[in-house]
Design a protein around this motif. Structure first.
Motif, mmCIF file in Angstrom:
data_model
loop_
_atom_site.group_PDB
_atom_site.id
_atom_site.type_symbol
_atom_site.label_atom_id
_atom_site.label_comp_id
_atom_site.label_asym_id
_atom_site.label_seq_id
_atom_site.Cartn_x
_atom_site.Cartn_y
_atom_site.Cartn_z
ATOM 1 N N ARG A 1 4.047 4.535 14.702
ATOM 2 C CA ARG A 1 3.873 5.746 13.807
ATOM 3 C C ARG A 1 4.945 6.641 13.722
ATOM 4 N N ASP B 1 4.496 6.117 5.491
ATOM 5 C CA ASP B 1 3.079 6.828 5.051
ATOM 6 C C ASP B 1 2.134 5.911 5.788
ATOM 7 N N ARG B 2 2.387 4.831 6.583
ATOM 8 C CA ARG B 2 1.244 4.212 6.988
ATOM 9 C C ARG B 2 1.905 3.753 8.512
ATOM 10 N N PRO B 3 1.152 3.362 9.519
ATOM 11 C CA PRO B 3 1.396 2.908 10.637
ATOM 12 C C PRO B 3 2.017 1.253 10.438
#
Lengths: 456, 183
Positions: free
Chosen positions: A117, A130-132
């Motif tokens: 992340r 914006d996302r892992p």
């Protein structure tokens, strides 16, 4: 047995400073609920099967025993490592930013899943962050995550902190999150096209591109005079010499460079900064205009210095050339709103050459800024004020019924201030890119060329 | 106001959800439901009980990192014991094999789902490798199970001391494993 914890790495440590798990006293790898479940179900099935004397119940534990033994044949000892590489390109706002996140497995055991992340500045548009991200990293190898995006605004922007947590042994063990400190990305302001006429009030250097009033060897004709010792033969004006019967030479003026001092008012910030594709705040206009003016004059061979009007009162000494332009850009990245000036004169006017053209970039929101402009003008310097207040998107405190009237009164008062400044001989122009300063520079050059009466 | 915020949070979560974690959770749900249905006494197979098992199987898929997969597995084992010991249903090799495999699939997929946040962008090889290992364990276990059955010859022991000793050895092995992990 040590306490079990969920396999999902927590996100909270992202904002905390980087710390190795060992340094905190926690083991690098911890068993998960999955391991607890495997052991519990195996034991439950075995004991129940033995107590009830049932083979089938004992056999139900077979996959758990086989799977757990297979998964635990090799246990990891080292947590993952992280590295961020930012492509060293010339980053200008609106330009592309490319970075690589490297997840390194220093262990001899494969990481079945590494969850990464990362946070980023809101001025770096990187959709991938914006996302892992989840990836497998083989033993002794590394995995790469390529990040591509756009730098939306000038400044130094954080890429990170980045956190990674690995799962090994088929999710029976997870590592403590490893946090990497943010990497700084310098994004230079996009210089709006700026061109100014060749009109400097007082060229005072040694060599350069501006006409000066001093005699010299350059191209601007100053007149014809009688030949004297030291005059070059090729400068003899033969036509006049033949007519008068005495040797005459064509006298010329020298071309000299000039000093431009840019004074940046950082006491106030207003307007909605929408980055390179949106609206411009006061500081946006200030920084971009300063970069454009500096680029123009440095390209012409003049010397440029920068000063801040604010509590910190940073200063960049005058110099010329490309190196100075790069220094100016770096200097501009540190521009921040600094609040009101409390008394005194934060501008070290004695450090600015009296012949320099002083361009003051100010929104004129702080009354002291107008006083400073008037003071500089009274000291005999050539001052041009560039109004950096945005035409729309002003931050208004509250929205009461009287706010509109109050705003109108404030605008009138500001117009009054601008008028008074013009009466003091300080031209105030709005920044509009190319040609913004042409008219006022021409006027200033004309005033500078006129004879001065009395002392300053 | 709180409801609106919760609705927006839910909407945001749904919008951000990626396919791979959902597929893993779907697999977890299917394995859980399969395990419960395999263990359910045949006398109770009806729409109502299937609906209850459906809801029960959804819970671990919703919270794979919690203790719910364990609860589901224990519930399936309990149902199986009730079906075989309580209702006297016949113990068959396919049923034991299916239940053993489905219970382990619940365990392994729950471990994977717990590692995958709902919005993760995961590379396919991470999930395919995990599933291949899961299938490998299942095939290996099936082979061990069939070999054990061939060796013992029947599914009910009726007091074989050797088998009880084998179970105790396995229990001691599990204790040793716990001790090793806790070090």
């Amino acid at each position: 047995m040590s306490s079990l914890r969920p396999a999902v790495p927590p996100t909270a440590p992202l904002g905390q400073p980087a710390a190795a798990p060992e340094a905190e006293g926690a083991p690098a790898w911890q068993p998960t609920r999955a391991l607890g479940r495997a052991v519990l179900l195996s034991g439950l099935l075995l004991i129940t099967g033995v107590l009830l004397g049932r083979t089938d119940v004992v056999l139900l534990a077979t996959p758990f025993l086989v799977g757990t033994a297979f998964s635990l044949r090799r246990r990891p000892a080292l947590p993952p490592d992280l590295a961020v590489t930012i492509e060293a390109a010339n980053r200008v706002e609106g330009g592309e930013v490319v970075a690589e996140l490297e997840v390194i497995n220093p262990d001899e055991v494969r990481y079945d899943l590494v969850l990464v992340r990362a946070r980023r500045s809101r001025w770096l548009r990187m959709d991938a962050l914006d996302r892992p991200h989840g990836l497998v990293v083989q033993a002794g190898a590394s995995g790469l995550i390529t990040l591509e995006g756009e730098a939306m605004r000038w400044g130094r922007h954080d890429l990170g902190p980045v956190a990674a947590a690995a799962a090994a042994c088929d999710g029976l063990f997870t590592s403590a999150p490893v946090v990497l400190r943010p990497a700084r990305i310098a994004v230079y302001p996009r210089t709006e096209p700026f061109q100014a006429v060749d009109a400097m009030p007082n060229a005072a250097g040694l060599v350069g591109g501006h006409r000066s009033r001093r005699p010299g060897q350059d191209g601007e004709l100053a007149g014809v005079r009688v030949f004297g010792p030291g005059d070059r033969l090729r400068r003899i004006d033969w036509r006049t010499s033949l007519r008068t019967g005495q040797l005459h030479v064509a006298a010329t003026l020298s071309d000299r460079d000039a000093e431009v001092a840019l004074l940046l008012d950082v006491t106030a910030e207003t307007g909605n900064s929408g980055g390179v594709h949106g609206g411009a705040s006061v500081l946006d206009t200030t920084v971009r205009a300063a970069a454009a003016i500096a680029e123009h004059y440095l390209h012409r061979g003049d010397r440029v210095s920068l000063l801040e009007y604010g509590p910190a009162a940073r200063r960049l000494r005058a110099a010329a050339g490309r190196r100075q332009y790069l220094t100016v850009l770096e200097w501009l990245l540190e521009v921040r709103q600094q609040g009101t000036v409390d008394g005194g004169d934060p501008v070290a006017t004695h450090l600015v050459s009296s012949n320099a053209l002083l361009v003051v970039l100010t929104p004129l929101l702080d009354p002291s800024a107008a006083e400073m402009l008037a003071r500089l003008s009274r000291s005999g310097r050539y001052v041009v004020a560039v109004d950096t207040l945005p035409t729309s998107g002003l931050s208004v405190p509250g929205s009461g019924p009287w706010m509109e009237a109050a705003l109108r009164l404030w605008r009138m008062e500001r117009e009054n201030t601008l008028g008074r400044l013009r009466e003091h001989g300080v031209p105030v122009v709005s920044w509009a890119g190319a040609g913004s300063l042409d008219l006022v520079l021409r006027d200033i050059a004309r005033f500078a060329g006129a004879p001065r009466a009395g002392a300053r | 106001m709180n409801l609106i915020r919760r609705y927006r949070n839910l909407e945001s979560r749904v919008r951000r959800t990626t396919s791979v974690p959902m597929m893993v959770r779907l697999g977890l749900f299917a394995a859980g439901l399969g395990a419960l249905l395999t263990a359910l006494p045949l006398e109770h197979v009806n729409a109502r009980s299937v609906a209850i098992l459906f809801v029960l199987a959804l819970l671990p898929a919703a919270r794979p990192g919690s203790g719910l997969p364990t609860t589901l597995s224990v519930a399936a084992i309990g149902l199986y014991l009730i079906a075989t010991a309580g209702y006297g249903e016949r113990i068959t090799i396919p049923r034991v094999l299916a239940l053993a495999c489905l219970l382990y699939a619940v365990h392994s997929l729950a471990a994977l789902a717990a590692c995958l946040p709902y919005d993760v962008a995961v590379r396919p090889e991470a999930v395919t490798g995990w599933v291949i290992r899961l299938l490998g364990v299942l095939f290996g276990s099936a082979a061990v199970l069939v070999l054990a059955l061939a060796a013992v010859g029947r599914l009910t022991l009726g007091g074989y001391a050797a088998f009880a000793f084998g179970g105790l050895v396995a229990a001691v092995g599990a204790t040793w494993l716990l001790a090793r992990i806790s070090r």
